[in-house]
Design a protein around this motif. Structure first.
Motif, PDB file in Angstrom:
ATOM      1  N   ARG A 374      40.353  25.190 -12.705  1.00  0.00           N
ATOM      2  CA  ARG A 374      40.645  25.845 -13.919  1.00  0.00           C
ATOM      3  C   ARG A 374      41.721  25.436 -14.850  1.00  0.00           C
ATOM      4  NH1 ARG A 374      44.043  29.768 -15.334  1.00  0.00           N
ATOM      5  NH2 ARG A 374      43.198  31.553 -16.933  1.00  0.00           N
ATOM      6  N   HIS A 375      42.754  24.940 -13.979  1.00  0.00           N
ATOM      7  CA  HIS A 375      44.011  24.436 -14.343  1.00  0.00           C
ATOM      8  C   HIS A 375      43.997  22.873 -14.801  1.00  0.00           C
ATOM      9  CE1 HIS A 375      48.059  25.091 -15.243  1.00  0.00           C
ATOM     10  NE2 HIS A 375      48.374  24.338 -14.308  1.00  0.00           N
ATOM     11  N   LEU A 376      42.739  22.440 -14.563  1.00  0.00           N
ATOM     12  CA  LEU A 376      42.435  20.939 -14.865  1.00  0.00           C
ATOM     13  C   LEU A 376      42.870  19.890 -13.895  1.00  0.00           C
ATOM     14  CD1 LEU A 376      43.480  20.691 -18.704  1.00  0.00           C
ATOM     15  CD2 LEU A 376      41.697  21.736 -17.541  1.00  0.00           C
ATOM     16  N   GLU A 377      43.540  20.441 -12.749  1.00  0.00           N
ATOM     17  CA  GLU A 377      43.818  19.511 -11.506  1.00  0.00           C
ATOM     18  C   GLU A 377      42.495  18.929 -10.822  1.00  0.00           C
ATOM     19  OE1 GLU A 377      45.785  22.343  -9.224  1.00  0.00           O
ATOM     20  OE2 GLU A 377      47.562  22.043 -10.328  1.00  0.00           O
ATOM     21  N   ASN A 378      42.531  17.769 -10.619  1.00  0.00           N
ATOM     22  CA  ASN A 378      41.493  17.009  -9.830  1.00  0.00           C
ATOM     23  C   ASN A 378      41.483  17.442  -8.465  1.00  0.00           C
ATOM     24  OD1 ASN A 378      39.555  14.843  -8.749  1.00  0.00           O
ATOM     25  ND2 ASN A 378      40.241  13.663 -10.406  1.00  0.00           N
ATOM     26  N   MET A 379      40.513  18.178  -8.224  1.00  0.00           N
ATOM     27  CA  MET A 379      40.372  18.582  -6.689  1.00  0.00           C
ATOM     28  C   MET A 379      39.059  17.830  -6.137  1.00  0.00           C
ATOM     29  SD  MET A 379      39.240  22.837  -7.265  1.00  0.00           S
ATOM     30  CE  MET A 379      37.791  23.020  -8.192  1.00  0.00           C
ATOM     31  N   THR A 380      38.493  16.853  -6.424  1.00  0.00           N
ATOM     32  CA  THR A 380      37.319  16.070  -6.005  1.00  0.00           C
ATOM     33  C   THR A 380      37.579  16.018  -4.281  1.00  0.00           C
ATOM     34  OG1 THR A 380      37.331  14.874  -7.882  1.00  0.00           O
ATOM     35  CG2 THR A 380      35.982  14.284  -6.017  1.00  0.00           C
ATOM     36  N   GLN A 381      38.635  15.584  -3.859  1.00  0.00           N
ATOM     37  CA  GLN A 381      38.968  15.517  -2.689  1.00  0.00           C
ATOM     38  C   GLN A 381      38.925  16.572  -1.820  1.00  0.00           C
ATOM     39  OE1 GLN A 381      42.633  13.318  -2.365  1.00  0.00           O
ATOM     40  NE2 GLN A 381      41.973  11.426  -2.805  1.00  0.00           N
ATOM     41  N   LYS A 382      39.021  17.622  -2.385  1.00  0.00           N
ATOM     42  CA  LYS A 382      38.937  18.825  -1.665  1.00  0.00           C
ATOM     43  C   LYS A 382      37.377  19.182  -1.336  1.00  0.00           C
ATOM     44  CE  LYS A 382      40.129  24.113  -2.238  1.00  0.00           C
ATOM     45  NZ  LYS A 382      40.571  24.956  -3.145  1.00  0.00           N
ATOM     46  N   TYR A 383      36.642  18.719  -2.309  1.00  0.00           N
ATOM     47  CA  TYR A 383      35.155  19.313  -2.182  1.00  0.00           C
ATOM     48  C   TYR A 383      34.246  18.157  -1.839  1.00  0.00           C
ATOM     49  CZ  TYR A 383      36.324  24.065  -3.699  1.00  0.00           C
ATOM     50  OH  TYR A 383      37.030  25.012  -3.638  1.00  0.00           O
ATOM     51  N   PRO A 384      34.276  17.172  -0.635  1.00  0.00           N
ATOM     52  CA  PRO A 384      33.464  16.264  -0.590  1.00  0.00           C
ATOM     53  C   PRO A 384      31.865  16.782  -0.437  1.00  0.00           C
ATOM     54  CG  PRO A 384      34.520  16.920   1.652  1.00  0.00           C
ATOM     55  CD  PRO A 384      35.214  17.724   0.443  1.00  0.00           C
ATOM     56  N   ASP A 385      31.561  17.825   0.056  1.00  0.00           N
ATOM     57  CA  ASP A 385      30.325  18.376   0.185  1.00  0.00           C
ATOM     58  C   ASP A 385      29.849  18.687  -1.183  1.00  0.00           C
ATOM     59  OD1 ASP A 385      32.318  20.319  -0.025  1.00  0.00           O
ATOM     60  OD2 ASP A 385      31.142  21.895   1.043  1.00  0.00           O
ATOM     61  N   VAL A 386      30.511  18.952  -2.375  1.00  0.00           N
ATOM     62  CA  VAL A 386      30.026  19.088  -3.566  1.00  0.00           C
ATOM     63  C   VAL A 386      29.933  17.696  -4.191  1.00  0.00           C
ATOM     64  CG1 VAL A 386      30.564  20.088  -5.833  1.00  0.00           C
ATOM     65  CG2 VAL A 386      31.260  21.445  -3.885  1.00  0.00           C
ATOM     66  N   VAL A 387      30.694  16.902  -3.810  1.00  0.00           N
ATOM     67  CA  VAL A 387      30.255  15.523  -4.359  1.00  0.00           C
ATOM     68  C   VAL A 387      28.895  15.078  -3.840  1.00  0.00           C
ATOM     69  CG1 VAL A 387      30.981  13.032  -4.286  1.00  0.00           C
ATOM     70  CG2 VAL A 387      32.794  15.017  -4.705  1.00  0.00           C
ATOM     71  N   LEU A 388      28.695  15.374  -2.592  1.00  0.00           N
ATOM     72  CA  LEU A 388      27.517  14.791  -1.904  1.00  0.00           C
ATOM     73  C   LEU A 388      26.208  15.419  -2.471  1.00  0.00           C
ATOM     74  CD1 LEU A 388      26.419  12.974   0.671  1.00  0.00           C
ATOM     75  CD2 LEU A 388      26.654  15.243   1.918  1.00  0.00           C
ATOM     76  N   LEU A 389      26.460  16.819  -3.000  1.00  0.00           N
ATOM     77  CA  LEU A 389      25.371  17.500  -3.410  1.00  0.00           C
ATOM     78  C   LEU A 389      25.162  16.736  -4.940  1.00  0.00           C
ATOM     79  CD1 LEU A 389      23.562  20.039  -4.190  1.00  0.00           C
ATOM     80  CD2 LEU A 389      25.687  21.066  -4.971  1.00  0.00           C
ATOM     81  N   PHE A 390      25.968  16.467  -5.790  1.00  0.00           N
ATOM     82  CA  PHE A 390      25.602  16.007  -7.135  1.00  0.00           C
ATOM     83  C   PHE A 390      25.159  14.308  -7.091  1.00  0.00           C
ATOM     84  CE2 PHE A 390      27.663  19.964  -8.176  1.00  0.00           C
ATOM     85  CZ  PHE A 390      26.859  20.366  -9.468  1.00  0.00           C
ATOM     86  N   ARG A 391      25.549  13.730  -6.068  1.00  0.00           N
ATOM     87  CA  ARG A 391      25.172  12.313  -5.690  1.00  0.00           C
ATOM     88  C   ARG A 391      23.635  12.614  -5.304  1.00  0.00           C
ATOM     89  NH1 ARG A 391      30.301   9.556  -2.683  1.00  0.00           N
ATOM     90  NH2 ARG A 391      31.544   9.249  -4.346  1.00  0.00           N
ATOM     91  N   TYR A 392      23.272  13.474  -4.521  1.00  0.00           N
ATOM     92  CA  TYR A 392      22.002  13.469  -4.243  1.00  0.00           C
ATOM     93  C   TYR A 392      20.985  14.022  -5.515  1.00  0.00           C
ATOM     94  CZ  TYR A 392      17.883  16.453  -2.409  1.00  0.00           C
ATOM     95  OH  TYR A 392      16.665  16.712  -2.402  1.00  0.00           O
ATOM     96  N   LEU A 393      21.592  14.860  -6.320  1.00  0.00           N
ATOM     97  CA  LEU A 393      20.977  15.236  -7.592  1.00  0.00           C
ATOM     98  C   LEU A 393      20.646  14.207  -8.545  1.00  0.00           C
ATOM     99  CD1 LEU A 393      22.665  18.422  -8.669  1.00  0.00           C
ATOM    100  CD2 LEU A 393      20.487  18.324  -7.808  1.00  0.00           C
ATOM    101  N   PHE A 394      21.507  13.102  -8.827  1.00  0.00           N
ATOM    102  CA  PHE A 394      21.313  11.648  -9.208  1.00  0.00           C
ATOM    103  C   PHE A 394      20.267  11.028  -8.627  1.00  0.00           C
ATOM    104  CE2 PHE A 394      25.551  12.232 -11.295  1.00  0.00           C
ATOM    105  CZ  PHE A 394      25.202  11.807 -12.468  1.00  0.00           C
TER     106      PHE A 394
END
Length: 751
Positions: A374-394
């Motif tokens: 919400r504060h525009l900070e990059n938190m990609t490294q905090k959620y590798p499971d979410v990254v995996l989810l959206f890579r699967y969606l692609f």
């Protein structure tokens, strides 16, 4: 804290104690400011002393007009005489080195700065400690420590661009010996700095400028500077009648504002400039909230000015836009009144972390996913499971090319999918998380779509955005146990009738959700809430578009915990405390909390709080704000308006706490929102109760006095009186419960 270093030569008076160059008064009206007077030698880069002159001016005023005038004259001077210094000046004024989503951190602490000051000044650790105890501000310490230092060889003046570049060098120093490299650069800057440059240089190193220049003021000033003094290469191509350019002939015809008498003189030329100001500010702010990057915005301005800026600096994958914000409400009846018969949807307000997710295919076709807070900070490294989810969606959506969606990441039970609390989610590590190390499973509840396959969707009504979101992103429970789940927020439509809405509300109350979000589906008009007698039937448009960084009645939040209390929680800052009594002797209790003053961005004491704290938290706060730490002082060292409160100690403002309360009350002690509701009293919060530390929020996100006043007006609109007791004489008492205090343990005495 301090260590011994080499002594430098000192004298009773130093020629370097002040900045020799004299500049014009920057707080003057920009329309009469002598911009044609060269402030430094021709063909020379902009000196850092000029920016420091602006910072000194800013620190000496709380007037919003003076702040904006100062910033405007500073930026237009740079545009006129050294345009390449504009970008570093913007970052230095905003107390940052880069955009929030790709932060460049200096990586230096108070110890390193102290060693550098000591090494340059030659003072002993004890002498520096005495200076710090006297002032409490490391910038003041550095200024006084170096005021008597004399160097044998004169140093060339610091430049705005070189200071910024050296700060980047500090941030980029990595690996073995990085601490020594950083200290060497800091000492180089301190040796070359003169007078007030020392003070603000060290404040910049400490990331605490202590001036009232906030983002909105900087953007306003940048817009006005471009109206009055666009870069020479751009000005030549701007037509005379441009809505974003005030021709010198027009500016010259503006009459100075008279300070004598109360009669206002009508000035058509000034009015015309003010219209151009408003147009320019709207463009700059709209571009920034969709693309918060000064590098790109300045490049776009230098390429073609304000005309067409939104096309040159568009919404972009990988650059987070500021999220739309919800306005608080107290009841379903209030929602019915606000939205009348306009169609809306009620959605569960999940107790998780808001996440803006960007996805795209690279030129090689590989999916790229980024997650922003919400504060525009990059938190990609905090959620590798979410990254995996959206890579699967692609992989399942071969035609999908790119998207930006809004969502809430919520902790769940991996076997049943049932919701867990925010506390469970907060237990996850924050950086460099490996997929195999994830212990708290999550579900991504998507609720809005702002961008899809190259098309910006912000101007589409929510009904269309939601339909596209639901058709393209269907719920997913991946086979890979390490991946997150995807689901849509649970919702109910107003077309189903009030009985269904109220039943849905009760379902939210009984669940682990925080409450409901009410969102307008289609744009329409509603009755003005506070019309004048002449405009009592006035109606105002209410867009169902996605409005970055705005609160309006198109998005309303109804939290179950505030239905019988105030309409929303408040984000407050602890700024002081009293010594605890009885069982809490040795702890800080109660604790003084502050809101942000809307007019000058300073903190103003609001109320005392001693409810909602566990014993463990009491111990943590007392340790964090230990009397021997830099976070606590018996003197008011930090710029906070205390009002009638008299705490035993003062805290360094740097944390944000979420606080709930029963209602807003007029107070003879608090000066918060003074003059906004009452001309003789401020506002306070009755029965404040601590909820949690908001680590996802900075001091810029603290609830404002205007927000507090609006909550009070909403409360009064419901017939709830604001008179009565506040917590001015809150008494700390013994409570038998050793774990969590109850709100009833607060004793509030009438003033």
């Amino acid at each position: 804290m301090f260590s011994l270093g080499t002594r430098a030569s000192v004298s009773a008076a130093s020629p370097e104690a002040t900045v020799s160059t004299q500049y014009e008064t920057l707080s003057a009206d920009p329309l009469t400011f002598p911009i044609n007077k060269q402030p430094w030698p021709k063909e020379k880069p902009a000196p850092y002393a000029f920016l420091v002159h602006a910072l000194v001016t800013l620190s000496d005023t709380r007037s919003r007009i003076a702040i904006i005038n100062t910033l405007t004259n500073t930026l237009r001077t740079l545009l006129r005489y050294h345009p390449s210094s504009l970008l570093p000046a913007l970052y230095l004024l905003s107390n940052s080195l880069s955009p929030p989503y790709s932060p460049i951190e200096l990586g230096i602490g108070g110890s390193l700065i102290s060693k550098a000051i000591q090494h340059v000044s030659g003072l002993t650790p004890a002498a520096l400690k005495r200076l710090y105890n006297k002032s409490g501000d490391v910038g003041d310490v550095a200024f006084e420590a170096k005021s008597n230092v004399r160097t044998l060889v004169p140093h060339p003046p610091l430049l705005i661009s070189s200071v910024y570049d050296l700060l980047l060098n500090i941030a980029h120093a990595k690996g073995q010996g990085a601490a020594k490299q950083k200290q060497a650069v800091v000492e180089k800057l301190l040796v070359a700095a003169k007078g007030e440059e020392v003070r603000f240089l060290v404040r910049t190193l400490s990331m605490n400028l202590r001036v009232g220049a906030v983002r909105s003021s900087i953007l306003t000033a940048l817009a006005r500077a471009m109206v009055l003094s666009p870069p020479s290469g751009v000005a030549a191509s701007i037509p005379y009648d441009s809505p974003f350019f005030a021709h010198p002939d027009l500016v010259t015809s503006v009459k100075p504002v008279s300070t004598e008498g109360k009669k206002k003189i009508h000035d058509p030329s000034r009015d015309e400039v003010l219209v151009k100001y408003a147009s320019a500010e709207a463009v700059i702010k709209k571009v920034f909230v969709q693309h918060p990057n000064y590098d790109h915005i300045v490049a776009g301005l230098f390429e073609g000015g304000l005309d067409g800026l939104s096309e040159r600096v568009p919404l972009t994958i990988g650059i987070p836009l500021h999220p739309t914000l919800g306005s608080p409400t107290r009841s379903l009846d209030e929602i019915y009144d606000r939205l009348s018969d306009l169609p809306y949807t009620a959605e569960f307000k999940y107790d998780g972390q808001r996440a803006q997710i960007h996805g795209s295919r690279t030129t090689e076709g590989t999916p790229s996913v980024q997650i922003f807070s919400r504060h525009l900070e990059n938190m990609t490294q905090k959620y590798p499971d979410v990254v995996l989810l959206f890579r699967y969606l692609f992989t399942t959506l071969p035609e999908l090319q790119s998207f930006i969606l809004d969502s809430e990441i919520v902790a769940i039970d991996p076997s049943s999918g049932s919701l867990k609390s925010f506390q469970e989610l907060s237990n996850r590590a924050r950086k460099d998380v490996k997929i195999q190390d994830v212990e708290v499973s999550v579900c991504v509840y998507v609720f809005d779509l702002m961008y899809m396959d190259g098309e910006v969707l912000l101007e589409r009504p929510f009904r269309e955005r939601r339909a596209l979101l639901r058709s393209q992103f269907i719920p997913v429970v991946p086979k890979d146990p390490g991946a997150a789940r995807l689901d849509h927020v649970e919702s109910c439509e107003s077309e189903m009738g009030r009985d269904c809405i109220e039943e849905f509300w009760m379902k939210a109350v009984e669940s682990r959700c925080e409450g409901l979000m009410i969102k307008l589906l289609d744009s329409g008009e509603v009755q003005e809430t506070n019309p004048s007698q002449k405009d009592k039937n006035r109606r105002k448009p209410l867009p169902a578009t996605y409005e970055p960084d705005k609160r309006n009645s198109a998005w309303l939040k109804l939290k179950k915990d505030y239905v019988t209390g105030i309409g929303d929680s408040l984000d407050l800052v602890p700024i002081g405390a009293w010594y605890g009594n009885g069982r809490k002797a040795g702890w800080w209790s109660p604790i003084l909390l502050a809101v942000r003053d809307s007019s000058n961005d300073n903190l103003v004491a609001l109320c005392k709080c001693m409810s909602g704290f566990s014993d463990t938290f009491y111990k943590e706060v007392t340790a964090r704000y230990s009397e021997v730490s830099e976070n606590c002082s018996q003197q008011p060292l930090w710029e906070c308006a205390i009002g009638g409160f008299k705490p035993d100690v003062y805290f360094r403002p740097h944390e944000v706490w979420e606080i709930r309360g029963a209602d807003i009350t007029l107070s003879p002690v608090s000066s918060a929102a003074f003059g906004l509701i009452s001309s003789t009293r401020g506002l306070s919060l009755r029965f404040p109760r601590f909820i949690r530390v908001r680590e996802d929020k900075s001091l810029q996100d603290v609830s404002s006095s205007e927000f507090l006043a609006q909550m009070c007006r909403d409360q009064q609109g419901k017939g709830i009186k604001s008179e009565g007791v506040d917590d001015g004489d809150l008494v700390d008492v013994y409570v038998e419960d050793e774990h969590i205090e109850d709100e009833d343990s607060d004793i509030l005495l009438a003033q």
